[in-house]
Design a protein around this motif. Sequence first.
Motif, PDB file in Angstrom:
ATOM      1  N   GLY A 157      14.801  11.481 -10.135  1.00 56.34           N
ATOM      2  CA  GLY A 157      15.843  11.308 -11.136  1.00 56.34           C
ATOM      3  C   GLY A 157      15.661  10.067 -11.983  1.00 56.34           C
ATOM      4  N   ILE A 158      14.458   9.532 -12.068  1.00 58.58           N
ATOM      5  CA  ILE A 158      14.193   8.331 -12.858  1.00 58.58           C
ATOM      6  C   ILE A 158      13.721   8.775 -14.233  1.00 58.58           C
ATOM      7  CG2 ILE A 158      12.779   6.253 -13.052  1.00 58.58           C
ATOM      8  CD1 ILE A 158      12.448   6.413  -9.980  1.00 58.58           C
ATOM      9  N   GLN A 159      14.345   8.243 -15.268  1.00 60.48           N
ATOM     10  CA  GLN A 159      13.954   8.609 -16.622  1.00 60.48           C
ATOM     11  C   GLN A 159      13.710   7.353 -17.440  1.00 60.48           C
ATOM     12  OE1 GLN A 159      17.131  11.037 -17.996  1.00 60.48           O
ATOM     13  NE2 GLN A 159      16.624  12.720 -16.652  1.00 60.48           N
ATOM     14  N   ASP A 160      12.784   7.433 -18.360  1.00 56.64           N
ATOM     15  CA  ASP A 160      12.476   6.356 -19.297  1.00 56.64           C
ATOM     16  C   ASP A 160      12.114   5.039 -18.623  1.00 56.64           C
ATOM     17  OD1 ASP A 160      13.008   8.073 -21.429  1.00 56.64           O
ATOM     18  OD2 ASP A 160      15.134   7.577 -21.381  1.00 56.64           O
ATOM     19  N   LYS A 161      11.497   5.119 -17.449  1.00 55.63           N
ATOM     20  CA  LYS A 161      11.003   3.922 -16.769  1.00 55.63           C
ATOM     21  C   LYS A 161       9.647   4.270 -16.184  1.00 55.63           C
ATOM     22  CE  LYS A 161      15.465   2.032 -15.523  1.00 55.63           C
ATOM     23  NZ  LYS A 161      16.291   1.465 -14.473  1.00 55.63           N
ATOM     24  N   SER A 162       8.751   3.296 -16.147  1.00 58.08           N
ATOM     25  CA  SER A 162       7.455   3.554 -15.539  1.00 58.08           C
ATOM     26  C   SER A 162       7.463   3.040 -14.111  1.00 58.08           C
ATOM     27  CB  SER A 162       6.339   2.886 -16.345  1.00 58.08           C
ATOM     28  OG  SER A 162       6.517   1.492 -16.339  1.00 58.08           O
ATOM     29  N   ILE A 163       6.739   3.727 -13.258  1.00 57.41           N
ATOM     30  CA  ILE A 163       6.668   3.347 -11.853  1.00 57.41           C
ATOM     31  C   ILE A 163       5.543   2.340 -11.682  1.00 57.41           C
ATOM     32  CG2 ILE A 163       6.170   4.170  -9.522  1.00 57.41           C
ATOM     33  CD1 ILE A 163       7.452   6.819 -10.305  1.00 57.41           C
ATOM     34  N   GLU A 164       5.862   1.209 -11.079  1.00 59.01           N
ATOM     35  CA  GLU A 164       4.873   0.174 -10.829  1.00 59.01           C
ATOM     36  C   GLU A 164       4.215   0.365  -9.470  1.00 59.01           C
ATOM     37  OE1 GLU A 164       4.974  -4.578  -9.914  1.00 59.01           O
ATOM     38  OE2 GLU A 164       6.348  -3.791 -11.413  1.00 59.01           O
TER      39      GLU A 164
ATOM     40  N   ASP B 110       5.774   4.765  12.731  1.00 57.59           N
ATOM     41  CA  ASP B 110       5.050   3.869  13.641  1.00 57.59           C
ATOM     42  C   ASP B 110       4.999   2.424  13.123  1.00 57.59           C
ATOM     43  OD1 ASP B 110       3.208   3.978  11.568  1.00 57.59           O
ATOM     44  OD2 ASP B 110       1.559   4.720  12.804  1.00 57.59           O
ATOM     45  N   GLY B 111       5.682   2.147  12.003  1.00 59.59           N
ATOM     46  CA  GLY B 111       5.714   0.794  11.449  1.00 59.59           C
ATOM     47  C   GLY B 111       4.676   0.543  10.390  1.00 59.59           C
ATOM     48  N   SER B 112       3.728   1.440  10.220  1.00 58.07           N
ATOM     49  CA  SER B 112       2.708   1.257   9.184  1.00 58.07           C
ATOM     50  C   SER B 112       3.264   1.737   7.850  1.00 58.07           C
ATOM     51  CB  SER B 112       1.433   2.025   9.557  1.00 58.07           C
ATOM     52  OG  SER B 112       1.688   3.405   9.593  1.00 58.07           O
ATOM     53  N   PHE B 113       2.514   1.424   6.789  1.00 52.87           N
ATOM     54  CA  PHE B 113       2.933   1.865   5.466  1.00 52.87           C
ATOM     55  C   PHE B 113       1.722   2.087   4.580  1.00 52.87           C
ATOM     56  CE2 PHE B 113       2.668  -2.717   5.268  1.00 52.87           C
ATOM     57  CZ  PHE B 113       2.083  -2.963   4.029  1.00 52.87           C
ATOM     58  N   LYS B 114       1.937   2.806   3.491  1.00 53.80           N
ATOM     59  CA  LYS B 114       0.885   3.034   2.508  1.00 53.80           C
ATOM     60  C   LYS B 114       1.442   2.623   1.155  1.00 53.80           C
ATOM     61  CE  LYS B 114      -2.836   6.050   1.449  1.00 53.80           C
ATOM     62  NZ  LYS B 114      -3.650   7.113   1.941  1.00 53.80           N
ATOM     63  N   ASN B 115       0.675   1.852   0.415  1.00 59.04           N
ATOM     64  CA  ASN B 115       1.101   1.289  -0.845  1.00 59.04           C
ATOM     65  C   ASN B 115       0.328   1.954  -1.990  1.00 59.04           C
ATOM     66  OD1 ASN B 115       2.385  -0.456  -2.584  1.00 59.04           O
ATOM     67  ND2 ASN B 115       0.960  -2.135  -2.241  1.00 59.04           N
ATOM     68  N   PHE B 116       1.025   2.509  -2.964  1.00 62.70           N
ATOM     69  CA  PHE B 116       0.402   3.112  -4.156  1.00 62.70           C
ATOM     70  C   PHE B 116       0.834   2.295  -5.348  1.00 62.70           C
ATOM     71  CE2 PHE B 116       1.066   6.472  -1.061  1.00 62.70           C
ATOM     72  CZ  PHE B 116      -0.167   7.098  -1.017  1.00 62.70           C
ATOM     73  N   GLU B 117      -0.156   1.626  -6.000  1.00 61.66           N
ATOM     74  CA  GLU B 117       0.164   0.794  -7.148  1.00 61.66           C
ATOM     75  C   GLU B 117      -0.441   1.369  -8.402  1.00 61.66           C
ATOM     76  OE1 GLU B 117      -0.115  -3.430  -6.925  1.00 61.66           O
ATOM     77  OE2 GLU B 117       0.161  -3.412  -4.750  1.00 61.66           O
ATOM     78  N   ASP B 118       0.250   1.135  -9.533  1.00 60.32           N
ATOM     79  CA  ASP B 118      -0.237   1.567 -10.824  1.00 60.32           C
ATOM     80  C   ASP B 118      -1.428   0.691 -11.203  1.00 60.32           C
ATOM     81  OD1 ASP B 118      -0.420   2.884 -13.211  1.00 60.32           O
ATOM     82  OD2 ASP B 118       1.175   1.735 -14.192  1.00 60.32           O
ATOM     83  N   SER B 119      -2.563   1.318 -11.498  1.00 58.71           N
ATOM     84  CA  SER B 119      -3.738   0.509 -11.825  1.00 58.71           C
ATOM     85  C   SER B 119      -4.120   0.602 -13.268  1.00 58.71           C
ATOM     86  CB  SER B 119      -4.935   0.878 -10.990  1.00 58.71           C
ATOM     87  OG  SER B 119      -4.939   2.184 -10.541  1.00 58.71           O
TER      88      SER B 119
END
Length: 131
Positions: free
Chosen positions: A107-114, A122-131
Amino acid sequence: MINTEEFVIRLQKVIDHYGESASSFAEKIGVQRSSISHILSGRNKPSLDFVLKVLASFPDVELYWLLNGKGHFPSEEKHPEVATVSKVRTTTENETGAKTAVKTNLGIQDKSIERIVIFYTDGSFKNFEDS
């Protein structure tokens, strides 16, 4: 058929939760103060119109909870599922398309995802960044 006594208790919970007086609550839902007073005292039963006005003015109130106590109040916030984001990412052709699809689902409009971060149980995470 609803139990009027239990309905009154739930209505009072709504009024208290929002820190309203009976008068201000009546004003917010668009009914006369006497309508609230008569329902809270058990003199009158709530009409369908009254219930619909409460639901329209206070979106955290769930219909089934207000009528028969089943459900939650305030309603539980609904978060997008990780599976939905994963599905969107796997069905798109390229990175730009994936970001557009994710933005639409959230539902996000007119904004870019950074950045998008997915946290696993399990406490881990995955990070996706705009390159």
